[in-house]
Design a protein around this motif. Structure first.
Motif, PDB file in Angstrom:
ATOM      1  N   TRP A  98      61.066  45.580  41.463  1.00 55.63           N
ATOM      2  CA  TRP A  98      60.427  44.420  42.362  1.00 55.63           C
ATOM      3  C   TRP A  98      61.226  43.346  42.280  1.00 55.63           C
ATOM      4  CZ3 TRP A  98      57.296  44.236  46.589  1.00 55.63           C
ATOM      5  CH2 TRP A  98      56.574  45.129  46.572  1.00 55.63           C
ATOM      6  N   ALA A 101      64.010  44.186  44.766  1.00 59.07           N
ATOM      7  CA  ALA A 101      63.555  44.178  46.086  1.00 59.07           C
ATOM      8  C   ALA A 101      63.523  42.646  46.821  1.00 59.07           C
ATOM      9  CB  ALA A 101      62.266  45.017  46.285  1.00 59.07           C
ATOM     10  N   LEU A 102      63.178  41.756  45.920  1.00 62.40           N
ATOM     11  CA  LEU A 102      62.690  40.476  46.556  1.00 62.40           C
ATOM     12  C   LEU A 102      64.119  39.805  46.675  1.00 62.40           C
ATOM     13  CD1 LEU A 102      59.518  39.534  44.665  1.00 62.40           C
ATOM     14  CD2 LEU A 102      59.684  40.030  46.773  1.00 62.40           C
ATOM     15  N   VAL A 116      58.861  37.029  38.635  1.00 62.28           N
ATOM     16  CA  VAL A 116      58.591  38.312  38.028  1.00 62.28           C
ATOM     17  C   VAL A 116      58.307  38.242  36.826  1.00 62.28           C
ATOM     18  CG1 VAL A 116      60.076  40.605  37.585  1.00 62.28           C
ATOM     19  CG2 VAL A 116      60.106  39.671  39.890  1.00 62.28           C
ATOM     20  N   TRP A 119      54.644  37.535  36.604  1.00 61.47           N
ATOM     21  CA  TRP A 119      54.013  38.780  37.038  1.00 61.47           C
ATOM     22  C   TRP A 119      53.952  39.897  35.985  1.00 61.47           C
ATOM     23  CZ3 TRP A 119      56.073  43.889  38.950  1.00 61.47           C
ATOM     24  CH2 TRP A 119      55.262  44.508  39.450  1.00 61.47           C
ATOM     25  N   ALA A 141      53.156  50.943  41.496  1.00 62.93           N
ATOM     26  CA  ALA A 141      53.959  49.600  41.442  1.00 62.93           C
ATOM     27  C   ALA A 141      55.300  50.123  41.552  1.00 62.93           C
ATOM     28  CB  ALA A 141      53.534  48.937  40.181  1.00 62.93           C
ATOM     29  N   GLY A 145      57.812  49.311  45.020  1.00 62.02           N
ATOM     30  CA  GLY A 145      59.027  48.290  44.567  1.00 62.02           C
ATOM     31  C   GLY A 145      60.270  49.083  45.252  1.00 62.02           C
ATOM     32  N   SER A 180      48.610  51.212  46.916  1.00 62.17           N
ATOM     33  CA  SER A 180      50.082  51.055  47.206  1.00 62.17           C
ATOM     34  C   SER A 180      50.502  50.720  48.465  1.00 62.17           C
ATOM     35  CB  SER A 180      50.654  51.834  46.257  1.00 62.17           C
ATOM     36  OG  SER A 180      50.286  51.819  44.842  1.00 62.17           O
ATOM     37  N   PHE A 340      49.302  44.122  42.612  1.00 59.90           N
ATOM     38  CA  PHE A 340      49.928  43.459  43.802  1.00 59.90           C
ATOM     39  C   PHE A 340      49.760  42.106  44.274  1.00 59.90           C
ATOM     40  CE2 PHE A 340      50.469  48.071  44.364  1.00 59.90           C
ATOM     41  CZ  PHE A 340      51.852  48.388  43.962  1.00 59.90           C
ATOM     42  N   LEU A 343      51.452  39.617  42.196  1.00 61.71           N
ATOM     43  CA  LEU A 343      52.854  39.490  42.443  1.00 61.71           C
ATOM     44  C   LEU A 343      53.045  38.266  43.812  1.00 61.71           C
ATOM     45  CD1 LEU A 343      55.894  40.192  41.933  1.00 61.71           C
ATOM     46  CD2 LEU A 343      55.490  41.992  43.663  1.00 61.71           C
TER      47      LEU A 343
END
Length: 578
Positions: A98, A101-102, A116, A119, A141, A145, A180, A340, A343
């Motif tokens: 994640w 990804a972000l 993160v 989270w 998760a 991600g 998900s 999620f 997050l």
């Protein structure tokens, strides 16, 4: 790196633990399909949609989750500490996925890093990491991600293989845990606010289209099995009306995100409904989130892109657990559903904290927040240390939950505290007289030798709708020679819970005693399919088969159980007679 290190420190203690009596026995320890450690189990995991197989797998179609548990059995046998280590490592990998990804979407690296970290140490995630039966949560998760990462890399112009990764990971995410799918769907919302430049709109439209198709296709068998097994139902009972539950549940999750309550497996909202405060908070929070996503910038109203993206991720992830449509039967709220949503909240909070101009104030707030969340997370994961810790916290959190009182009493008795177990049952009954707790009281009375009280309580629990009590009452009636009443209660038990193996066995044995051989064999066949290694079931079935003249089949059943410590002697005697 800091998030991963902190997580390893928080959850390192779990690798010394075993199972808890909350789903772990049926999924991991006693599951004849997964615990076999045989790769031959792969075919039924993926392709067998029959109710008997599905009930062994939690009445769900989650083959990625099931394969991961099977592989743990192949690798580690009964060393459940290694299973816990798998959970922790999957969670650590999800953190990395994640973060990448972000960042790939172009959000500021400092904001993503802090988000993160917040989270990763959120206390609500202890349920997903420290509880083996929630393996599906950390798998979901991780793969969600990876799906978001693959799409983000593809949209900015990287090779088409990234879109392939996104598609495969999206399918794996859905087949790990159904909600998900909505985390993957959040790429559409992230797309609206992502700062990174798109390579071109063709890639965006094509990438979103591919993800939409594969997620929808993967979701079909999941929803079909969940509907078939009545995991999700339109008429799921709730302690309040539809509007109050939707807004109240939203308010509850805002409270849970703010970590203002001890984490538990049961909360008052599930028993008595949402409070006025939760409903008001839910409405205000929902309005604020929608404004952050939808309201265009004007004047001083100009939320950072990360705040808008966080609000969008929150809303999309909240929808499947909001009870707006198809609520899960028997589960009103749960920590694991926050995976999620939290997050999205962490992304918005991190952006807000780093927006503050005063560096000392900002640093102080960040340190205070992380310390508070870390302490709460340590407490939350310790709740999963053993059965007693888990259910003690549950009844403290929600005294109106009679099922939790029953599990707490069971844990006390298992630990050798019989008097405390009886006291717990009486304390729970004084608050809420639920059928499962009345069943526990009945079993305690029978153990004390009080047959009259035990029978009275067992009937009360059976009349209250508890299928286990119905089967137990059938056994009591049979013992006293009232075979017709016993047969009626056994039939009610299997009608209420066709996948309850003990109920099917009880019905089979009573029907056989009454000479109803066809009904007996059908029930015992069902019990055998549900519990293939249960020796008493095979013995009872062999008797019926022998009576019907099907001696070869009877011999096969008996030969398989001649060494069983409970029924081996009877099996050998019957085998000699045949």
């Amino acid at each position: 790196m800091l998030a991963v290190i902190v997580v390893l420190g928080l959850y390192g203690a779990t690798v010394q633990r075993g199972l808890v009596n909350y789903d772990d026995p049926w999924l991991i320890e006693d599951n004849t399909l997964l615990a076999s450690g045989k790769l031959g189990a792969l075919a039924p995991i993926w392709f067998d949609a029959s109710p008997d197989t599905r009930v062994m797998l939690g009445s769900e179609y989650l083959p990625v989750r099931d394969v991961s548990v099977l592989l743990d059995h192949v690798a580690w046998g009964r060393h459940y500490g290694a299973f816990h280590a798998t959970n922790v490592m999957l969670y650590a990998l999800a953190i990395v996925a994640w973060f990448a990804a972000l960042c790939a979407f172009g959000f500021e690296r400092r904001v993503v890093g802090l988000a993160v970290l917040i989270w990763a140490i959120h206390p609500a995630h202890a349920e997903s990491v420290a509880w083996l039966s929630e393996r599906k949560g950390v798998l979901g998760a991780l793969f969600a991600g990876l799906a978001v990462l693959g799409y983000a890399r593809f949209r900015r112009g990287d090779r088409g293989a990234w879109l392939g990764l996104a598609a495969v990971a999206a399918i794996a995410a859905v087949w790990s845990k159904a909600p998900s799918a909505f985390a993957v769907a959040a790429v559409g919302a992230l797309e609206l606010w992502a700062p990174a430049t798109r390579a071109n709109m063709r890639r965006v439209v094509g990438g979103l289209g591919v993800l939409a198709v594969v997620v929808a296709a993967a979701f079909v068998p999941v929803l079909w099995v969940a509907s078939l097994m009545r995991v999700v139902v339109e008429d799921a009972p709730a302690p309040a009306g539809w509007g109050a539950m939707v807004t109240g549940v939203h308010g509850f999750y805002l409270q849970l995100t703010a970590a203002v309550m001890p984490n538990a497996v049961s909360y008052p909202i599930a028993s008595v409904g949402p409070s006025v405060g939760q409903i008001v908070l839910g409405v205000v929070g929902l309005t604020a989130a929608l404004a952050a996503v939808c309201m265009p910038a004007r004047g001083r109203w100009c939320p950072p892109a990360a705040v808008r993206a966080g609000a969008a991720l929150w809303l999309v992830s909240w929808f499947p657990v909001s009870r707006i449509v198809l609520p899960v039967r028997g589960v009103v709220v749960a920590d694991r559903y926050l995976m999620f949503m939290s997050l999205g909240a962490a992304l918005a909070v991190a952006a807000g904290l780093l927006w503050l101009p005063a560096s000392r104030l900002r640093t102080g707030l960040v340190v205070a927040l992380l310390a508070a969340l870390g302490l709460r997370a340590f407490d939350a994961q310790d709740t999963w240390r053993d059965d007693l810790s888990l259910w003690r916290r549950a009844v403290m959190s929600n005294p109106a939950d009679s099922s939790s009182w029953s599990s707490y009493a069971e844990a006390l008795a298992k630990a050798g505290h019989a008097e405390l177990a009886e006291a717990a049952v009486q304390e729970g009954l004084a608050i809420q007289r639920g059928p499962r707790l009345v069943l526990r009281a009945a079993l305690q009375a029978l153990d004390r030798g009080d047959q009259a009280l035990g029978r009275q309580l067992m009937r009360e629990a059976a009349d209250g709708g508890d299928f286990r009590a119905m089967a137990n009452l059938a056994t009591l009636e049979r013992r006293d020679g009232r075979l017709d009443d016993a047969l009626a209660w056994a039939r009610k038990s299997v009608a209420n819970a066709p996948q309850y193996a003990h109920g099917q066995r009880t019905l089979g044995e009573i029907a056989a005693e009454l000479g109803l051989d066809a009904e007996a064999l059908a029930a015992l066949d069902r019990a055998h399919r549900l519990q293939p290694t249960n020796a008493p079931v095979r013995l009872a079935r062999a008797r019926v088969l022998a009576k019907l003249g099907r001696r070869d089949e009877a011999r096969a059943d008996l030969s398989a159980i001649v060494d069983d410590s409970r029924v081996g002697a009877e099996a050998r005697a019957l085998l000699r007679a045949l």
